[in-house]
Design a protein around this motif. Structure first.
Motif, short mmCIF file in Angstrom:
data_model
loop_
_atom_site.label_atom_id
_atom_site.label_comp_id
_atom_site.label_asym_id
_atom_site.label_seq_id
_atom_site.Cartn_x
_atom_site.Cartn_y
_atom_site.Cartn_z
N GLU A 1 0.76 -1.06 -0.11
CA GLU A 1 0.20 0.04 -0.12
C GLU A 1 0.77 1.07 0.07
OE1 GLU A 1 -3.17 0.27 2.73
OE2 GLU A 1 -3.54 -1.95 2.62
N GLN A 2 1.91 1.29 0.91
CA GLN A 2 3.03 2.43 0.89
C GLN A 2 3.58 2.63 -0.47
OE1 GLN A 2 5.23 1.67 4.24
NE2 GLN A 2 3.53 2.33 5.79
N ALA A 3 3.91 1.57 -0.90
CA ALA A 3 4.68 1.74 -2.45
C ALA A 3 3.88 2.15 -3.46
CB ALA A 3 5.38 0.19 -2.52
N ILE A 4 2.63 1.67 -3.63
CA ILE A 4 1.74 2.15 -4.62
C ILE A 4 1.48 3.59 -4.20
CG2 ILE A 4 -0.59 1.89 -5.52
CD1 ILE A 4 -0.13 -1.25 -5.29
N SER A 5 1.08 3.88 -2.96
CA SER A 5 0.77 5.08 -2.75
C SER A 5 1.95 6.27 -3.22
CB SER A 5 0.35 5.50 -1.33
OG SER A 5 0.38 6.70 -0.96
N LYS A 6 2.96 5.91 -3.15
CA LYS A 6 4.24 6.72 -3.06
C LYS A 6 4.29 6.75 -4.79
CE LYS A 6 6.48 5.88 1.16
NZ LYS A 6 7.78 5.25 1.85
N LEU A 7 4.37 5.77 -5.39
CA LEU A 7 4.22 5.86 -6.90
C LEU A 7 3.35 6.72 -7.47
CD1 LEU A 7 5.45 2.04 -7.81
CD2 LEU A 7 6.84 4.02 -7.88
N TYR A 8 1.99 6.41 -7.04
CA TYR A 8 0.69 7.25 -7.56
C TYR A 8 1.11 8.66 -7.21
CZ TYR A 8 -3.97 8.95 -7.49
OH TYR A 8 -5.22 9.62 -7.85
N THR A 9 1.60 9.12 -6.03
CA THR A 9 1.77 10.47 -5.71
C THR A 9 2.81 11.08 -6.81
OG1 THR A 9 1.24 10.20 -3.55
CG2 THR A 9 2.46 12.13 -4.13
N ALA A 10 4.04 10.36 -7.04
CA ALA A 10 5.02 10.69 -7.81
C ALA A 10 4.60 10.86 -9.28
CB ALA A 10 6.52 9.84 -7.72
N PHE A 11 3.93 10.02 -9.57
CA PHE A 11 3.27 10.20 -11.08
C PHE A 11 2.41 11.31 -11.23
CE2 PHE A 11 -0.32 9.24 -13.99
CZ PHE A 11 0.47 9.06 -15.15
N HIS A 12 1.51 11.68 -10.34
CA HIS A 12 0.55 12.67 -10.39
C HIS A 12 1.21 14.08 -10.16
CE1 HIS A 12 -3.05 10.79 -11.65
NE2 HIS A 12 -2.81 9.85 -10.52
N ASN A 13 2.36 13.93 -9.46
CA ASN A 13 3.20 15.07 -9.28
C ASN A 13 4.38 15.57 -10.27
OD1 ASN A 13 1.80 15.80 -6.85
ND2 ASN A 13 3.16 14.86 -5.51
N ASN A 14 4.23 14.58 -11.29
CA ASN A 14 5.18 14.54 -12.33
C ASN A 14 6.78 14.53 -11.65
OD1 ASN A 14 3.58 14.86 -14.39
ND2 ASN A 14 3.13 16.97 -14.00
N THR A 15 7.03 13.70 -10.54
CA THR A 15 8.16 13.57 -9.97
C THR A 15 8.83 12.19 -10.29
OG1 THR A 15 7.07 13.09 -7.95
CG2 THR A 15 8.02 15.32 -8.29
N LEU A 16 8.43 11.47 -11.08
CA LEU A 16 8.97 10.07 -11.43
C LEU A 16 9.93 10.69 -12.71
CD1 LEU A 16 6.26 7.37 -12.01
CD2 LEU A 16 8.19 7.30 -10.16
N ASN A 17 10.97 10.02 -12.41
CA ASN A 17 12.37 10.30 -13.33
C ASN A 17 12.98 8.80 -13.36
OD1 ASN A 17 14.56 10.88 -14.98
ND2 ASN A 17 14.90 12.68 -13.83
N PRO A 18 12.82 8.04 -14.56
CA PRO A 18 13.83 6.83 -14.31
C PRO A 18 15.19 6.87 -14.59
CG PRO A 18 12.50 7.28 -16.53
CD PRO A 18 12.01 8.56 -15.63
N GLU A 19 15.66 8.29 -14.94
CA GLU A 19 17.28 8.19 -14.79
C GLU A 19 17.69 8.72 -13.60
OE1 GLU A 19 18.23 10.06 -18.57
OE2 GLU A 19 17.13 8.66 -19.76
N CYS A 20 17.02 9.09 -12.35
CA CYS A 20 17.31 9.61 -11.28
C CYS A 20 17.15 8.73 -10.10
CB CYS A 20 16.89 10.95 -11.21
SG CYS A 20 17.00 11.62 -9.51
N CYS A 21 18.24 8.24 -9.31
CA CYS A 21 18.24 7.31 -8.33
C CYS A 21 17.42 7.66 -7.30
CB CYS A 21 19.49 6.84 -7.96
SG CYS A 21 20.70 5.89 -8.83
N LYS A 22 16.93 8.97 -7.08
CA LYS A 22 16.21 9.44 -6.19
C LYS A 22 14.68 9.74 -6.63
CE LYS A 22 19.36 12.20 -3.71
NZ LYS A 22 19.95 13.51 -3.10
N SER A 23 14.59 9.87 -7.84
CA SER A 23 13.07 9.93 -8.37
C SER A 23 12.61 8.93 -9.17
CB SER A 23 12.97 11.12 -9.03
OG SER A 23 13.44 12.42 -8.48
N CYS A 24 13.19 7.81 -9.47
CA CYS A 24 12.72 6.46 -9.99
C CYS A 24 11.99 5.81 -9.09
CB CYS A 24 13.95 5.60 -10.41
SG CYS A 24 14.80 5.22 -8.87
N ALA A 25 11.26 4.70 -9.86
CA ALA A 25 10.41 3.97 -8.74
C ALA A 25 10.98 3.56 -7.48
CB ALA A 25 10.12 2.56 -9.74
N VAL A 26 12.17 3.05 -7.39
CA VAL A 26 12.64 2.69 -6.12
C VAL A 26 12.94 3.77 -4.95
CG1 VAL A 26 14.57 1.47 -5.09
CG2 VAL A 26 13.46 0.41 -6.87
N GLY A 27 13.38 4.84 -6.05
CA GLY A 27 13.85 5.99 -5.17
C GLY A 27 12.54 6.66 -4.45
#
Length: 150
Positions: A8-34
């Motif tokens: 639940e926490q992981a999906i919530s964090k990914l959902y928030t990052a997606f909608h905040n446009n803060t997912l960046n696959p090339e950045c270790c802090k902003s990728c999925a695991v980041g």
């Protein structure tokens, strides 16, 4: 459907990052695991390269000792990140050669990556993929098998 707190926490964090446009696959802090690890990049020391499924010595030691980061083992984190990058269209492991053709600002690219990461997250917790809506289109004798409920 009963899900774990880590899922639940992981999906919530990914959902928030997606909608905040803060997912960046090339950045270790902003990728999925980041994002799952609260926008830290400490996990990069566990892998031989971004998108690699091979643990470094540090990763192997942490795995052997049963260390968990926000509920996930080092190897699980690498699987999540590899799925995210593959879903975005990258060839793995990530290298300078295969970065040019990916549009990191595309919502569709990030959505595909996020869906791939969520599929692995669900698989790791042995639950049905929460992003799979195909059952809504199952029918028998011209009637839906499953009802859409709100």
């Amino acid at each position: 459907m009963k899900t774990s707190a880590r899922l639940e926490q992981a999906i919530s964090k990914l959902y928030t990052a997606f909608h905040n446009n803060t997912l960046n696959p090339e950045c270790c802090k902003s990728c999925a695991v980041g994002n799952i690890l609260d926008n830290t990049d400490t996990w990069k020391h566990l892998t031989e390269g971004h998108g690699s499924l091979n643990l470094t010595y540090v990763g192997k030691v942490n795995e052997a000792f049963g260390r968990k980061l926000n509920g996930y083992s080092p190897l699980e984190l690498l699987k999540i990140e590899a799925a995210f990058l593959s879903g975005c269209g990258y060839k793995l492991p990530l290298s300078r050669k295969n970065r040019d053709s990916i549009n990191r600002s595309s919502k569709e690219v990030m959505f595909n990556g996020m869906c791939a990461a969520v599929a692995i997250l669900c698989e790791l917790d042995d639950v049905a993929n929460v992003m799979d809506f195909s059952k809504l289109f199952d029918f028998k004798e011209d009637k839906p098998v499953y009802e859409l409920s709100f």
